[in-house]
Design a protein around this motif. Structure first.
Motif, short mmCIF file in Angstrom:
data_model
loop_
_atom_site.label_atom_id
_atom_site.label_comp_id
_atom_site.label_asym_id
_atom_site.label_seq_id
_atom_site.Cartn_x
_atom_site.Cartn_y
_atom_site.Cartn_z
N SER A 117 -1.16 -2.12 12.26
CA SER A 117 -2.08 -1.86 11.15
C SER A 117 -1.44 -0.90 10.17
O SER A 117 -0.99 0.19 10.56
N GLU A 118 -1.39 -1.31 8.90
CA GLU A 118 -0.84 -0.47 7.83
C GLU A 118 0.63 -0.10 8.09
O GLU A 118 1.04 1.04 7.83
N GLN A 159 -2.96 -5.36 10.18
CA GLN A 159 -4.28 -5.09 9.63
C GLN A 159 -4.15 -4.07 8.49
O GLN A 159 -4.11 -2.87 8.72
N PRO A 160 -4.07 -4.55 7.25
CA PRO A 160 -3.96 -3.67 6.10
C PRO A 160 -5.25 -3.63 5.29
O PRO A 160 -6.12 -4.50 5.43
N GLN A 161 -5.34 -2.67 4.42
CA GLN A 161 -6.39 -2.68 3.41
C GLN A 161 -5.99 -3.69 2.33
O GLN A 161 -4.85 -3.71 1.88
N TYR A 162 -6.94 -4.53 1.91
CA TYR A 162 -6.63 -5.53 0.90
C TYR A 162 -7.91 -5.98 0.23
O TYR A 162 -8.88 -6.35 0.89
N GLU A 187 0.93 -7.25 -1.33
CA GLU A 187 1.40 -8.51 -1.90
C GLU A 187 2.91 -8.55 -2.18
O GLU A 187 3.56 -9.56 -1.89
N PRO A 188 3.53 -7.50 -2.74
CA PRO A 188 4.95 -7.61 -3.09
C PRO A 188 5.89 -7.72 -1.90
O PRO A 188 6.90 -8.43 -1.98
N PRO A 244 3.74 -0.96 -3.67
CA PRO A 244 3.92 -1.13 -2.22
C PRO A 244 4.15 0.18 -1.48
O PRO A 244 3.94 0.25 -0.26
N SER A 245 4.58 1.22 -2.18
CA SER A 245 4.81 2.50 -1.51
C SER A 245 3.51 3.16 -1.07
O SER A 245 3.54 4.15 -0.33
N LYS A 246 2.37 2.63 -1.50
CA LYS A 246 1.08 3.19 -1.10
C LYS A 246 0.78 2.94 0.38
O LYS A 246 -0.12 3.56 0.95
N THR A 247 1.50 1.99 0.99
CA THR A 247 1.42 1.85 2.45
C THR A 247 2.33 2.91 3.04
O THR A 247 3.55 2.78 3.05
#
Length: 337
Positions: free
Chosen positions: A152-153, A177-180, A188-189, A323-326
Motif C-alpha cells: 500500500s502506497e 493499495q494507493p489513494q486515487y 498514473e505517471p 508522483p513524488s507525493k507517494t
C-alpha cells in the motif's frame, strides 16, 4: 455487482470493496457499522478491507463480528500491517519478521477467521531489509494464514523489487493499495505502468476524496454538521487537503456532468476510478447504509470518452499528479516512547 480479477491473479473480487478505515470502532457506533456491512453484503459486495491500525485494532474486531456467520468462501477479507498498534513501542510497528508474524495472529483472532485473503504491507519500511519482510510474508503464506500478498502506497521501484523477491520466493504479490481519485492522480505517471507490467492490480482508497467529490461541501460555507470535515477523531485531518474554495468550486461544476450521465456525484467519482484498466477495485467507506448503496451502484458503469474529457476539463487546474507525493514513511517518526 461487477466482479474483477485482482491484477493478473486468479483471485476474483467485487469491483466495489467495503473499507472501515475512519468508521468502525471510531467515527460511528457499532450498530451503525454492522448495518453498513449488512447493506454491503446485500449489494453484492464480497470484498472487505481493514487494517490492524484502524481504531488501534478495534476496526478489525468490529468487522469480524459483522461478518460472523457468513460463508467464508464467499468473502475476500483484506487487512494490513505496518503502523503502530497497542502501546506503539519499538517492535509494535514496521515490517520486521517479529512484527509481521505477531500481527497476522492478532488480525486473524480479531477477524474471526483462519486466513486472510490479502495481507498487505501498509507502507514501506525503510528500517527493515526488504528480504526480511518478504521472507516473513512467504512464511505467512506457506502457513496458510494469508493467500495473497499486497502493498500500500509503495513507490514503483519498491514495488518492482518486492515483486522480484516474491517471484524468487514463489509467493503471489498481486496488489497495491494507493489513494486515487479525480483530484489525486499521483499513481498514473509511474506506479500504474509499473504495476500493469508486473500484473499487479490497484485496490484504491478514497475514490470520493473523503467525501469532497459528493458535492456536499460548498465553497465559502462551513461543512455540514456531523460530516467527515467536522470529525475530530481523524476525519477532519484527512479531508483537510481538499477543503479549499478553488477545489470545492471545481467539484460543484461536476454536478451537471453527473446529472447528464444519470449518476449521483459519488457514483460519478467512483465510476471514474473504475475506468482505469489497472484498477481492480475501489474501496468505499460509509457511516450510513444508504451511502453504501449509492456508491455500490457505480459498479459496471461505463463512462463515454466525452464524459471523461468533460471531467478532465473541469478539474484539471486542481488535480495533483506529482508522483513524488507517494512518499515513504520514516519509521523513526512513528516512535511514541
Amino acid at each position: 455487482m461487477e466482479i474483477r480479477n485482482l491484477g493478473s491473479s486468479g483471485l476474483k473480487i467485487s469491483a466495489i470493496a467495503y473499507g472501515n478505515w475512519l468508521t468502525h470502532g471510531s467515527q460511528v457506533e457499532e450498530e451503525a457499522a454492522l448495518a453498513c456491512v449488512r447493506r454491503a453484503l446485500d449489494e453484492g459486495i464480497t470484498t472487505f478491507d481493514t487494517a490492524d491500525v484502524y481504531a488501534n485494532t478495534r476496526a478489525e474486531s468490529v468487522l469480524g463480528r459483522a461478518l460472523k456467520g457468513e460463508r467464508r468462501e464467499g468473502l475476500e477479507i483484506f487487512t494490513k500491517v505496518f503502523w503502530p498498534t497497542g502501546p506503539g513501542r519499538h517492535n509494535d510497528h514496521g515490517l520486521s519478521r517479529k512484527h509481521i508474524l505477531e500481527s497476522i495472529n492478532g488480525s486473524l483472532h480479531r477477524l474471526g477467521t483462519d486466513h486472510i485473503d490479502l495481507y498487505q504491507a501498509h507502507r514501506y519500511d525503510d528500517e527493515t531489509p526488504l528480504e526480511e519482510t518478504m521472507e516473513a510474508f512467504a512464511d505467512v503464506v506457506r502457513q496458510g494464514k494469508a493467500l495473497y500478498i499486497g502493498v500500500s502506497e509503495w513507490r514503483p521501484e519498491q514495488i518492482r523489487e518486492a515483486h522480484r523477491l516474491a517471484r524468487e520466493l514463489r509467493i503471489p504479490l498481486v496488489s497495491n493499495q494507493p489513494q486515487y481519485n479525480l483530484l489525486w492522480r499521483v499513481i498514473e505517471p509511474e506506479v500504474v505502468p509499473t504495476c500493469a507490467e508486473l500484473g499487479i492490480g490497484q485496490v484504491v482508497f478514497s475514490p470520493i476524496a473523503q467525501g469532497v467529490l459528493t458535492g456536499k461541501y460548498l465553497p465559502g460555507e462551513q461543512p455540514p454538521e456531523g460530516s467527515r470535515a467536522t470529525d475530530d477523531k481523524g476525519g477532519a485531518t484527512m479531508i483537510g487537503r481538499w477543503m479549499r474554495d478553488d477545489v470545492l468550486e471545481r467539484v460543484q461544476r461536476l454536478r451537471p456532468i453527473a446529472d447528464d450521465a444519470g449518476l449521483t456525484m459519488a457514483q460519478l467519482a467512483v465510476a471514474w476510478v473504475l475506468q482505469n484498466p489497472n484498477v481492480s477495485a475501489a474501496i468505499i467507506g460509509a457511516s450510513r447504509p444508504d451511502q453504501v448503496s449509492d456508491n455500490a451502484r457505480a459498479a459496471g458503469v461505463r463512462l463515454d470518452a466525452d464524459v471523461l474529457k468533460a471531467i478532465d476539463e473541469v478539474v484539471d487546474p486542481v488535480v495533483e499528479r506529482d508522483p513524488s507525493k507517494t512518499q515513504t514513511v520514516r519509521r523513526a517518526q512513528l516512535m511514541k516512547g
